[in-house]
Scaffold this active site. Structure first.
Site, PDB file in Angstrom:
ATOM      1  N   HIS A  19      63.935  28.237  76.574  1.00  0.00           N
ATOM      2  CA  HIS A  19      63.520  28.211  77.969  1.00  0.00           C
ATOM      3  C   HIS A  19      62.603  29.373  78.332  1.00  0.00           C
ATOM      4  CE1 HIS A  19      67.269  25.599  78.980  1.00  0.00           C
ATOM      5  NE2 HIS A  19      66.252  24.874  78.562  1.00  0.00           N
ATOM      6  N   HIS A  42      64.194  14.374  75.783  1.00  0.00           N
ATOM      7  CA  HIS A  42      65.661  14.414  75.835  1.00  0.00           C
ATOM      8  C   HIS A  42      66.055  15.364  76.975  1.00  0.00           C
ATOM      9  CE1 HIS A  42      64.649  13.137  71.750  1.00  0.00           C
ATOM     10  NE2 HIS A  42      65.870  12.611  71.661  1.00  0.00           N
ATOM     11  N   SER A  97      65.626  22.494  80.989  1.00  0.00           N
ATOM     12  CA  SER A  97      64.165  22.488  80.917  1.00  0.00           C
ATOM     13  C   SER A  97      63.498  21.608  81.973  1.00  0.00           C
ATOM     14  CB  SER A  97      63.698  22.106  79.507  1.00  0.00           C
ATOM     15  OG  SER A  97      64.439  21.026  78.997  1.00  0.00           O
ATOM     16  N   GLU A 115      65.731  10.281  79.466  1.00  0.00           N
ATOM     17  CA  GLU A 115      67.112  10.589  79.088  1.00  0.00           C
ATOM     18  C   GLU A 115      67.845   9.271  78.862  1.00  0.00           C
ATOM     19  OE1 GLU A 115      70.473  11.738  77.908  1.00  0.00           O
ATOM     20  OE2 GLU A 115      68.953  13.281  78.264  1.00  0.00           O
ATOM     21  N   ASP A 139      65.090   5.674  75.284  1.00  0.00           N
ATOM     22  CA  ASP A 139      64.944   6.512  74.096  1.00  0.00           C
ATOM     23  C   ASP A 139      63.697   7.374  74.241  1.00  0.00           C
ATOM     24  OD1 ASP A 139      65.421   7.091  71.068  1.00  0.00           O
ATOM     25  OD2 ASP A 139      63.335   6.422  71.190  1.00  0.00           O
ATOM     26  N   GLY A 140      63.859   8.681  74.116  1.00  0.00           N
ATOM     27  CA  GLY A 140      62.767   9.597  74.382  1.00  0.00           C
ATOM     28  C   GLY A 140      61.621   9.509  73.401  1.00  0.00           C
ATOM     29  N   ASP A 160      63.441  17.822  72.539  1.00  0.00           N
ATOM     30  CA  ASP A 160      64.612  18.692  72.480  1.00  0.00           C
ATOM     31  C   ASP A 160      65.868  17.871  72.165  1.00  0.00           C
ATOM     32  OD1 ASP A 160      66.494  20.667  72.861  1.00  0.00           O
ATOM     33  OD2 ASP A 160      66.355  20.654  75.045  1.00  0.00           O
TER      34      ASP A 160
END
Length: 259
Positions: A19, A42, A97, A115, A139-140, A160
């Protein structure tokens, strides 16, 4: 797999690594008076309560942001975002994030968050309601491919994953190479855990092979508790902004002081 809950780990030393450098990169990008796109694969729930039983149980925040916040001057973009989120949500609030990005970006910037977990996505939508963000339950990896290249083309993507799905270590290098081919000007950022198993090493090697100009920055730290397998954090960055290597080195020196 949908079992991962970041509340147990929010504010840990890996979050501090990820971060702090993400905030620095977003602050760098917003210096220029041109809109940008921010995509996240994500996203999680965006905001976490470090006073929750789940966070207290693991003690990771106590060994993380609550221990090392003094590393960051008040004018560091990470510290500024932390202060804003606490002012709005309470002194034990911690931004993930998506919330960091929402606080650091401008109205004209595009913010897209994916997400897959249903409950986490619902919490993400609620947290992002005050901001001009697009939230999708999908699905990211698929969402990132469908959204690139974005408009505007200038911008950053954060990937991520929790790496609960072990095949991610094998598929991510090709995924990143495909993303870079589709969006060759985008800053592509991958976070990965450094585990005692060394599972990250072949992935990082393949990333360097496919994307030789990428920068891998890794930090090590003591386990948050006896038997905890994560002993470090890594970022692999494609098209890193000017000055990123120096900022990462400064942060790495702080981590090197941990005993």
């Amino acid at each position: 797999m949908l079992s991962y809950q970041h509340l147990y780990h929010a504010g840990n030393l890996a979050d501090v690594h990820k971060h702090a450098l993400l905030a620095w990169m977003l602050a760098y990008l917003t210096r220029k008076d041109k809109p940008l796109s921010y995509l996240e694969t994500h996203a999680g729930r965006a905001i976490y309560d470090l006073a929750a039983d789940e966070a207290i149980k693991t003690g990771e925040a106590a060994q993380g942001i609550e221990k090392v916040e003094s590393w960051f001057d008040a004018d560091h973009p990470y510290a500024q975002a932390l202060a804003k989120v606490r002012a709005d949500h309470g002194p034990r609030a911690y931004p993930g994030s998506p919330m960091l990005a929402a606080e650091l970006l401008r109205f004209e910037d595009n913010l897209t968050l994916a997400e897959l977990h249903p409950q986490e996505c619902d919490a993400l939508r609620a947290a992002m309601a005050p901001y001009p963000a697009t939230v999708v339950q999908r699905d990211g990896f698929a969402e990132a491919i469908s959204r690139t290249p974005p408009d505007p083309r200038r911008g950053l993507l954060l990937c991520d994953p929790s790496f609960e799905v072990k095949t991610d270590y094998h598929t991510i290098p090709d995924f990143f190479a495909k993303l870079h081919k589709r969006w060759n000007v985008g800053i592509l950022v991958l976070w990965y855990p450094i585990l005692t198993s060394g599972a990250h090493r072949p992935m990082v090697r393949d990333l360097h092979t496919l994307l030789p100009d990428g920068i891998a920055h890794e930090v090590r730290f003591p386990p948050a508790r006896p038997g905890h397998g994560m002993t470090g954090s890594g970022l692999f960055v494609v098209n890193a902004p000017y000055g990123f290597a120096q900022e990462a080195e400064r942060l790495g020196e702080k981590f090197a002081q941990l005993s």
